[in-house]
Design a protein around this motif. Structure first.
Motif, PDB file in Angstrom:
ATOM      1  N   HIS A  84      41.523  33.978  37.240  1.00 34.68           N
ATOM      2  CA  HIS A  84      40.773  33.466  38.387  1.00 34.68           C
ATOM      3  C   HIS A  84      39.866  34.555  38.966  1.00 34.68           C
ATOM      4  CE1 HIS A  84      40.132  31.784  42.457  1.00 34.68           C
ATOM      5  NE2 HIS A  84      40.386  30.622  41.897  1.00 34.68           N
ATOM      6  N   LYS A  85      40.387  35.743  39.092  1.00 37.52           N
ATOM      7  CA  LYS A  85      39.607  36.858  39.635  1.00 37.52           C
ATOM      8  C   LYS A  85      38.373  37.150  38.794  1.00 37.52           C
ATOM      9  CE  LYS A  85      40.087  41.709  41.072  1.00 37.52           C
ATOM     10  NZ  LYS A  85      41.010  42.870  41.152  1.00 37.52           N
ATOM     11  N   SER A  86      38.498  36.948  37.492  1.00 35.31           N
ATOM     12  CA  SER A  86      37.368  37.211  36.600  1.00 35.31           C
ATOM     13  C   SER A  86      36.410  36.033  36.480  1.00 35.31           C
ATOM     14  CB  SER A  86      37.886  37.582  35.212  1.00 35.31           C
ATOM     15  OG  SER A  86      38.489  38.864  35.248  1.00 35.31           O
ATOM     16  N   GLY A  87      36.678  34.968  37.219  1.00 34.88           N
ATOM     17  CA  GLY A  87      35.726  33.860  37.257  1.00 34.88           C
ATOM     18  C   GLY A  87      36.101  32.646  36.450  1.00 34.88           C
ATOM     19  N   TYR A  88      37.254  32.669  35.784  1.00 36.10           N
ATOM     20  CA  TYR A  88      37.615  31.524  34.942  1.00 36.10           C
ATOM     21  C   TYR A  88      38.044  30.333  35.788  1.00 36.10           C
ATOM     22  CZ  TYR A  88      39.605  28.627  31.312  1.00 36.10           C
ATOM     23  OH  TYR A  88      39.868  27.577  30.467  1.00 36.10           O
ATOM     24  N   ARG A  89      37.445  29.176  35.513  1.00 35.70           N
ATOM     25  CA  ARG A  89      37.793  27.948  36.217  1.00 35.70           C
ATOM     26  C   ARG A  89      37.971  26.790  35.230  1.00 35.70           C
ATOM     27  NH1 ARG A  89      37.857  31.621  39.162  1.00 35.70           N
ATOM     28  NH2 ARG A  89      37.116  31.786  41.307  1.00 35.70           N
ATOM     29  N   GLY A  90      38.209  27.109  33.978  1.00 32.32           N
ATOM     30  CA  GLY A  90      38.317  26.077  32.955  1.00 32.32           C
ATOM     31  C   GLY A  90      39.727  25.533  32.813  1.00 32.32           C
ATOM     32  N   GLU A 146      46.941  24.743  42.388  1.00 26.22           N
ATOM     33  CA  GLU A 146      46.806  24.316  43.782  1.00 26.22           C
ATOM     34  C   GLU A 146      46.927  25.497  44.737  1.00 26.22           C
ATOM     35  OE1 GLU A 146      49.700  21.279  44.366  1.00 26.22           O
ATOM     36  OE2 GLU A 146      48.689  19.850  43.041  1.00 26.22           O
ATOM     37  N   GLN A 147      47.852  26.417  44.440  1.00 26.56           N
ATOM     38  CA  GLN A 147      47.980  27.627  45.251  1.00 26.56           C
ATOM     39  C   GLN A 147      46.670  28.411  45.266  1.00 26.56           C
ATOM     40  OE1 GLN A 147      51.420  29.787  43.716  1.00 26.56           O
ATOM     41  NE2 GLN A 147      52.403  29.500  45.702  1.00 26.56           N
ATOM     42  N   ARG A 148      46.090  28.559  44.091  1.00 31.78           N
ATOM     43  CA  ARG A 148      44.851  29.328  43.992  1.00 31.78           C
ATOM     44  C   ARG A 148      43.723  28.638  44.732  1.00 31.78           C
ATOM     45  NH1 ARG A 148      45.942  33.714  42.230  1.00 31.78           N
ATOM     46  NH2 ARG A 148      43.993  34.206  43.254  1.00 31.78           N
ATOM     47  N   SER A 149      43.641  27.312  44.627  1.00 28.29           N
ATOM     48  CA  SER A 149      42.566  26.595  45.287  1.00 28.29           C
ATOM     49  C   SER A 149      42.662  26.684  46.806  1.00 28.29           C
ATOM     50  CB  SER A 149      42.561  25.124  44.854  1.00 28.29           C
ATOM     51  OG  SER A 149      43.718  24.460  45.320  1.00 28.29           O
ATOM     52  N   LYS A 150      43.894  26.907  47.304  1.00 25.65           N
ATOM     53  CA  LYS A 150      44.101  27.064  48.749  1.00 25.65           C
ATOM     54  C   LYS A 150      43.954  28.527  49.178  1.00 25.65           C
ATOM     55  CE  LYS A 150      47.248  23.122  48.988  1.00 25.65           C
ATOM     56  NZ  LYS A 150      48.664  22.697  49.161  1.00 25.65           N
ATOM     57  N   GLY A 151      43.694  29.392  48.203  1.00 27.01           N
ATOM     58  CA  GLY A 151      43.484  30.792  48.526  1.00 27.01           C
ATOM     59  C   GLY A 151      44.739  31.604  48.651  1.00 27.01           C
ATOM     60  N   SER A 152      45.883  31.041  48.214  1.00 19.45           N
ATOM     61  CA  SER A 152      47.132  31.794  48.258  1.00 19.45           C
ATOM     62  C   SER A 152      47.509  32.218  46.859  1.00 19.45           C
ATOM     63  CB  SER A 152      48.255  30.930  48.836  1.00 19.45           C
ATOM     64  OG  SER A 152      48.431  29.750  48.084  1.00 19.45           O
ATOM     65  N   GLY A 153      48.547  32.998  46.718  1.00 23.11           N
ATOM     66  CA  GLY A 153      48.941  33.530  45.413  1.00 23.11           C
ATOM     67  C   GLY A 153      48.235  34.832  45.141  1.00 23.11           C
ATOM     68  N   THR A 154      48.682  35.497  44.040  1.00 32.64           N
ATOM     69  CA  THR A 154      48.076  36.789  43.708  1.00 32.64           C
ATOM     70  C   THR A 154      47.333  36.686  42.408  1.00 32.64           C
ATOM     71  OG1 THR A 154      50.142  37.424  42.627  1.00 32.64           O
ATOM     72  CG2 THR A 154      49.848  38.099  44.913  1.00 32.64           C
TER      73      THR A 154
END
Length: 320
Positions: A273-279, A312-320
């Motif tokens: 996710h940090k590197s831009g992957y959204r697939g 879902e965690q990532r989309s809400k901005g939580s998680g590492t």
């Protein structure tokens, strides 16, 4: 769709797959649904709650794992077959997240024949709005330098196919060669990543024998190259996790469903996710052979739910 980011001080521009604007989604390889015993592949996909399939395509342009209730399969070899598949996908509300073409670098096919094969698949991918063609590269008993040379010989020309058809081509870290940084790095650097980049199956790195801590380092290292991702897991004995094991050591014995294996996919998907992957995160759970229905279906469902929870965690901005 473009995304810019800074990684290790370098400005990157990523051309993200067509589905990327929707955010990460969960899919599954078509062949992993067959053991469920459902009348057709669509019923099996629905039973576990996925709407994206990765389809294997043979050099004859057949889709051998895409089976119907009457025993027939699908093909993309001609206009009629493609229209049949297109109508079926629409009716079943399923999309194709990737086509897979397994390319033998030391087999009977020439680079020209592979070019024609991948080009034919890419034309269909464009029609179906399929963002990725994944190309596992297969060879045995060759030196590292020869493998690298062969990979370039076969794949570099395919960049033109990707550009022409607006599809992302990827190679996968698979087997003896491509799970080693010293081989995978120079191959990836041979390509324009807008056209050819990486399907990362990080569990393959663990399968290869790398210690668990190194696997996380490799996930972070290769994350900027990712344009598609496979997901599976292993649970090794605790005393083996941080050792350098022999390649493929007791893999089938210790293959494990995604939520309960050693690999922490919250952490790994965080790198992606940090590197831009959204697939798509495509399931390839090799522990499934240990289970029978109805537990088999439950394992599938838990895999899907676990990955969706992380997304879902990532989309809400939580998680590492």
């Amino acid at each position: 769709m473009k995304r810019t980011l800074i990684f290790s001080g370098v400005l990157l521009v990523l051309l993200l797959p067509l589905h990327a604007k929707e955010g990460m989604r969960v899919g599954i390889r078509d062949g992993y649904l067959k053991s469920m015993g459902y009348k057709d592949v669509w019923s099996a996909a629905k039973a576990i709650g996925v709407e994206r399939l990765e389809l294997e395509v043979t050099p004859e342009l057949r889709c051998p794992n895409l089976y119907e209730a009457d025993g027939t399969t699908h093909s993309i070899a001609d206009k009629t077959s493609v229209e049949r598949l297109k109508k079926t996908l629409k009716a079943k509300k399923i999309s194709v997240c990737a086509f897979t073409t397994v390319i033998p670098l030391a087999g009977p096919m020439t680079p020209s024949q592979v070019y024609q094969w991948v080009s034919s698949v890419a034309k269909v991918a464009r029609q179906l709005k399929t963002p990725v063609i994944m190309m596992p590269l297969i060879a045995r008993n060759v030196e590292d330098a020869q493998f690298i040379e062969k990979a370039r010989e076969f794949v570099v020309p395919l960049q033109a196919v990707a550009k022409e058809n607006g599809v992302q081509l990827t190679i996968e870290n698979l087997g003896h060669y491509l799970n080693r940084k010293e081989v995978l790095d120079p191959i990836l650097k041979s390509f324009d990543s807008r056209y050819v980049a990486l399907t990362l199956d990080i569990c393959n790195m663990y399968w290869f024998g790398h210690p668990l801590s190194k696997v996380y380092e490799l996930a972070e290292h290769f994350a900027p190259y990712i344009r598609y991702a496979h997901v599976k897991n292993i649970q090794y004995p605790e005393e083996k996790r941080e050792t350098q094991r022999t390649e493929g050591w007791e893999y089938l014995q210790y293959a494990e469903p995604v939520p309960s294996g050693d690999l922490d996919f919250r952490k790994i998907i965080g790198f992606y996710h940090k590197s831009g992957y959204r697939g798509t995160l495509t399931l390839e759970d090799d522990s499934l052979g240990k289970f029978k229905m109805p537990q088999l279906q439950q394992i599938h469902q838990k895999d899907v739910q676990h990955l969706r929870g992380i997304v879902e965690q990532r989309s809400k901005g939580s998680g590492t």
